[in-house]
Enzyme design. Structure first.
Site, short mmCIF file in Angstrom:
data_model
loop_
_atom_site.label_atom_id
_atom_site.label_comp_id
_atom_site.label_asym_id
_atom_site.label_seq_id
_atom_site.Cartn_x
_atom_site.Cartn_y
_atom_site.Cartn_z
CG ASP A 41 51.22 -17.47 -11.90
OD1 ASP A 41 51.61 -17.78 -10.76
OD2 ASP A 41 52.02 -17.14 -12.81
CD GLU A 89 57.15 -18.82 -10.15
OE1 GLU A 89 58.37 -19.03 -10.13
OE2 GLU A 89 56.37 -19.45 -10.92
CD GLU A 90 54.97 -21.02 -13.53
OE1 GLU A 90 56.09 -20.77 -14.01
OE2 GLU A 90 54.73 -22.08 -12.92
CG HIS A 105 57.51 -24.67 -16.56
ND1 HIS A 105 58.43 -23.64 -16.54
CD2 HIS A 105 56.86 -24.57 -15.37
CE1 HIS A 105 58.35 -22.97 -15.42
NE2 HIS A 105 57.40 -23.53 -14.68
#
Length: 452
Positions: A92, A154-155, A420
């Site tokens: 992800d 995970e994010e 990010h």
């Protein structure tokens, strides 16, 4: 296979790595149906199952985890008595965050100035491309058992994998675990991340009045909740910017590589003339000491605010917890500190949010020795030991579930990747070099472990 032959094989596979990454970046695999269609995550999972099956893995499967995300697992069998290596990645990605700030399409891998741009190009799809390239380079000549596990949320930090691992311990059991969601100190500077800070979040609320009151009629004597909150938050740092939560040691030093201040200023996008925080070195401040950050404040916005005394306000605080410090105790200390410094006997309440323990990875053992040697040979320079200010709760779950495994954090993500952020990218030389590193590790770990 000699080091030179392995290097040439990996180099010849780099067009395939770029093709792999082009396909993966094209999937908008944000695990949040409010931001991205769920079928985009499903397409990513389907692609992974096909890709790892093509490189020789059997039983490549997807598993719906507790948060609805899908984990991908598979196994590549080596000799019967061979050790097992677990390769971790997540598939992800972060949402694009300000698509108008990107200089090229978010979901299309774009080559520019020697780097490959696109959301997930580094974090963490670049690491998946690295895994596949290393496996193709070995072409089935692998003297270890290999298991893969790809996380799907995970994010978002919603805990699907943290629940999945202890429920399926035999599926993922390994002697060495390579958590490939990290990277080097800089391009061309091979590094292992040996520590992660933990996390202890709270929301603090302050109340002083039953309603907002006219500041002209009552200001000066009526207690202002926002002013009280500002006083409390200001106590979390001293004049030099050191975190000053009573009861928490903020004097530890980092024993590994130093982080030059000028490099940090560039990496952190610090404005010219603005001071860095703290009385220690940058590496001490971001890897070895606690850090309190105010993430948000609920109070009247400037636009639309009235001439009224604020009756209630609240703030969300993120406390990063270094190795050696208990996250729950740190959360308790933060609450006690804010309670003690609250002025005027204001009413204070707290909401405990996430807490996660810090993590310390392997710094000795046959896996560690094999990895350091592989990195040194691939890059032609000494290996650096660094920390990471962020937290990866799954590392602690791995450590608790497999206490005898050596856990190492590495990958293709370095500061210029801007993970990010808008304009995320990966340096393809890092994919190449880290594929050589991983292939060398897989080729040599078993003999290092057994001494044969």
């Amino acid at each position: 296979m000699t080091d030179d032959a392995l290097r040439e094989r990996v180099r010849g596979l780099m067009p395939q790595a770029q093709s792999d990454l082009t396909a993966m970046v094209g999937f908008r695999s944000v695990h949040d149906p409010e931001q991205s269609p769920p079928e985009e995550c499903d397409k990513m999972v389907d692609w992974l199952q096909e890709a790892f099956t093509d490189v020789g893995f059997s039983d490549v499967d997807s598993h719906v985890t507790a948060d609805g995300s899908k984990a991908v697992t598979g196994h590549l069998a080596g000799p019967d008595d061979a050790p097992t290596v677990l390769l971790y990645f997540h598939h992800d990605v972060q949402p694009p965050l300000g698509e108008d700030e990107w200089d090229s399409p978010v979901w299309s891998l774009t080559e520019r100035n020697g780097r490959w741009y696109g959301r997930g190009a580094a974090d963490c799809k670049g690491n998946i491309a690295m895994h596949l390239t290393a496996l193709r380079a070995l072409d089935g000549d692998i003297p270890v058992n290999i298991t893969i596990v790809g996380e799907g949320s995970e994010e978002q930090g919603t805990g699907g994998m943290e629940d999945f691992v202890p429920r399926n311990p035999d599926l993922l059991r390994a002697d060495a675990i390579l958590v490939c969601d990290s990277g080097n100190f800089a391009v061309g500077r091979p590094s292992l991340t040996t520590s992660l800070r933990g996390i202890a979040n709270i929301v603090v609320s302050v109340e002083t009045l039953s309603s907002a009151m006219h500041s002209g009629m009552f200001g000066g004597a009526a207690p202002d909740a926002l002013a009280a909150l500002i006083t409390m938050l200001a106590s979390l740092r001293d004049a030099n910017g050191n975190t000053t939560v009573a009861g928490l040691d903020a004097s530890a030093t980092w024993p590994g590589v130093d982080y030059p201040a000028e490099s940090f200023r560039t990496d952190a996008n610090v404005l010219d003339g603005v001071d860095l925080l703290g009385s220690g070195r940058v590496s001490d401040m971001v890897w070895a000491r606690p850090a309190a950050t105010v993430l948000g404040i609920d109070c009247p916005p400037v636009v639309g605010s009235s001439a009224s005394i604020v009756p209630r306000a609240r703030a969300r605080i993120n406390l990063r917890v270094p190795p050696g410090m208990n996250a729950k105790h740190a959360q308790d200390a933060l609450i006690a500190h804010l309670t003690d410094v609250a002025p005027w006997h204001v009413k204070v309440s707290f909401e405990r949010e996430a807490d996660g323990s810090p993590f310390t990875g392997a710094t000795s053992g046959p896996g560690y020795d094999t990895m350091v040697d592989a990195m040194k040979r691939a890059y032609g320079t000494d290996v650096l030991l660094m920390g990471q200010g962020g937290s990866i709760p799954l590392c602690n779950v791995f450590a608790e579930t497999y206490p005898d495994a050596e856990i190492m954090l590495l990958g293709v993500e370095e500061p210029l990747c801007l993970i990010h952020a808008p304009n995320e990218s990966v340096d393809p030389t890092e994919i190449e070099n880290m594929a050589v590193v991983e292939a060398t590790f897989l080729k040599e770990y078993a003999s290092r472990l057994t001494g044969r």
